[in-house]
Structure formats: C-alpha cells, structure tokens
Design an enzyme around this catalytic site. Structure first.
Site, short mmCIF file in Angstrom:
data_model
loop_
_atom_site.label_atom_id
_atom_site.label_comp_id
_atom_site.label_asym_id
_atom_site.label_seq_id
_atom_site.Cartn_x
_atom_site.Cartn_y
_atom_site.Cartn_z
CE LYS A 119 -4.52 -1.56 1.31
NZ LYS A 119 -5.67 -1.46 2.20
CE LYS A 201 -5.75 -8.57 -2.10
NZ LYS A 201 -5.84 -8.00 -0.74
CE LYS A 204 -13.10 -4.34 0.17
NZ LYS A 204 -11.93 -4.06 1.02
#
Ligand code: TYM
Length: 337
Positions: A119, A201, A204
C-alpha cells in the site's frame, strides 16, 4: 450423566473494509464462509470503516459503502438475529485498545507487513501512520471480543499472526488476558486472483474495472469481464502450473458449483476457453442474482439497516468495554470512579 450441560459457543470475528466495491474475492474468501458458521458459533461481523480511512476516501462514498457493506452481509445470508453486525467506528473501544496494543507492538514487526509495503507503493503520496499501524487496529478488533476464530482470505494471514504475537506478549507480561485467535482460511476461495493479471490478488481497490468482479455487478458486466479474462495460449481446460488464468477461473467455478477440478476438466473436455469463460460468467452471475435482489430491497430501508447497526454496536460495546477495563486495570491505569 447430565445431558443438559452446554458447551459455550466459540466466538468468531471478522470484517470487511468499505473501501471500494466488494468483489467475489471478498465473497468467496470471507463472507460466503461466514454464512455457514452462524449456527455453530457466536459470530461478530464488523464493517471496518476506521481501517478504510488509512487510504483517502470520498466521505459520501465511504458513508454509502458502509450501508452497502452491511446490506451485503445480510443479503449474503447473515441473519441479524443470530449474528452481531455493527460498524467499527460506533464502538470507540477499538481505537482505545489499538493505542494500548500499539505500545506492545514493535516498529520492526510493523515494518515487515507486506500489505503495508504494497500500500505504501500504491499510495506513495500518503504513507500515513495509520497505514503503518493498521495491523494493531486489526489486532484490537479481534482481541476485544475473546475471538477464537477469524475467517479471512489468505492475504490476512500475516496480520492475524501479528495479532496472535501481540496477545501472547501481553499475556506473558500481565497474565492471561486475551484469547489467542486462530485463522480460519478456506481451501478454495482463499485467494481469488485478478482477471487482468492472474498473478495478482483480485482487489476492490484495483483501478482497472476489468480486473475484478463486483458482487453487485450486472450479469452483462460479469459475462463481459470473464470473456476478457487473461488466460494463456494453450487450449485445454486443466489445472496446472503456469496456467494462472485458467487455474483462477477453475477455482472460481469450483467455489460456486462445488465441483472438483477433475469434474470441471471432464465437463469441458474438448471444449475451448470461450465456452468455459461463458459458463463461468453465467454461473457466477446467476449465483449472485438472489443476493443482488435482496440487497436492492435492503438498501431501500435505511432505517432497518440503522437499527441493526445500533443493536449490533450495543451488544459489541458491552463486551468491548469489559475487555478494555480489564486491560486498563492490568496496565495500572486508575479506574474512573
Ligand atoms: P479486506 O476488506 O481487504 O477484505 C475483506 C475479506 O476479504 C478477503 N479477500 C479475499 N479473499 C480471497 N481472494 C481475494 N482476492 C480477496 N480479497 C480480499 C480478505 O482476506 C478479508 O477476509 N484487514 C482486513 C479487514 C479487517 C479484519 C479485521 C478482518 C479489519 N479488522 C479483523 C478480520 C478480523 C481487510 O483489509 O480486509
């Protein structure tokens, strides 16, 4: 022998961030499994809005998605009478315990978290301290409720192990305080991959709308996205090393139909990728259709959703307050009179 002795139910805790449109990864890795646990366990499921703000959110979207995520929980089959369903920010003890636990979590441990590293790379202009201490808040979520089991996808394994380490550390300093939680990770569905890059992966927060299938996507969109899914230059439908795209589609198809890989290979023997992709798309869309219908009805009744949030927060707070006061006594804080 006394047959009336009842063994107390074990406690389950889990949550989803309302940080984007929920995907079939969230559904197959987490929510679908939660619905099978509600009779046997004392289940607590949270919409973790405080986690979501570690990445910038548009306030109106965050608010709407918080309602939507709760509605998806219920539409997927979680009975609000049997499960405690609530919104994380409605129970401030999550933040309180996170502070306490942060003082028992090492900088080095947090620096090793792969989700933090990922992130930080994708949000290079906003590497805030919440992003760094995110796993401490997650540990607080779990440890507040004497959680025995945490049903999550495999991407959360590292965070869960840290929660266990923090609990073990605290218990060894202050005597038994926290229950040590175990992960509950499904064999199939634990890691659904992106349709655009099957080595990554499904997420969303992926900027490419074709990479993921939203739980609420229309049938046309679902079929179109599966048709475009990246596969390989082989032509046979079989589960094998190096066939990441096909393996992912077989995994998804298996999760929705209950068929084994052997059965799927037989079903599509002699047929091409086009046929298979269409079958996966139709199966996924048709399986999600009842959930979507229920979701639409629930979203028309905000008062009902707010009632569930309120009752859920009330039940959760009672447990959370007890844990925090126990922790504070052990730490040496003066109890408020
Ligand atoms: P989140 O919101 O990213 O994802 C929610 C759940 O969906 C699972 N999941 C997947 N499973 C399989 N394949 C995928 N592609 C996939 N993508 C997501 C996740 O593993 C998760 O179970 N930190 C958590 C939220 C959280 C939490 C908690 C979970 C906060 N506190 C306490 C359990 C207990 C997260 O970011 O999930």
């Amino acid at each position: 022998m006394d047959n009336n002795i009842t063994v107390p139910k074990k406690t389950i805790f889990s949550g989803v961030q309302p940080s984007g449109n929920l995907t079939i990864g969230n559904y197959l890795g987490a929510i679908k499994n939660w619905t099978t646990l509600q009779n046997e366990y004392n289940c607590i499921y949270c919409v973790v809005d405080m986690h979501a703000i570690t990445v910038r959110q548009v306030p109106a979207d965050l608010r709407r998605r918080t309602y939507e995520t709760l509605a998806i929980y219920i539409a997927a089959g979680l009975d609000p009478e049997k499960n405690t369903l609530f919104v994380q920010s409605h129970v401030p003890q999550h933040a309180v315990l996170a502070w306490d636990l942060g003082c028992f979590t090492m900088f080095g441990e947090l620096s090793r978290m792969t989700q933090f590293k990922d992130k930080s790379r994708s949000n290079a202009d906003n590497i805030n301290s919440g992003l760094f201490t995110y796993p401490v808040l997650m540990a607080a979520d779990i440890l507040l409720y004497k959680t025995d089991l945490v049903p999550v996808g495999s991407d959360q394994k590292q965070h869960l192990e840290l929660a266990r380490d923090i609990a073990i550390r605290f218990n060894s300093i202050f005597s038994d305080t926290f229950t040590i939680p175990e992960g509950y990770i499904p064999k199939t569905g634990m890691r659904i991959m992106s349709l655009a890059d099957p080595t990554k992966k499904m997420s969303k927060s992926d900027a490419n709308p074709n990479a993921s299938i939203g739980i609420l996507d229309s049938k046309d969109d679902i079929i179109r996205k599966f048709k475009r899914a990246v596969t390989d230059s082989d032509t046979t439908i079989r589960y094998a090393d190096g066939k990441d795209g096909i393996n992912n589609l077989m995994n998804i198809y298996s999760c929705f139909t209950g068929k084994t890989y052997g059965e799927i290979e037989k079903e599509f023997d002699g047929r091409g990728y086009g046929d298979f992709k269409l079958a996966v798309g139709e199966t996924v869309a048709d399986s999600l259709s009842p959930l979507k219908t229920k979701f639409d009805t629930l979203m028309k009744d905000k008062a009902y959703l707010e009632d569930i949030m309120k009752n859920g927060a009330f039940s959760a707070s009672r447990i959370a307050e007890r844990t925090v006061s126990k922790v504070h006594k052990k730490l040496g804080f003066v109890v408020k009179s």
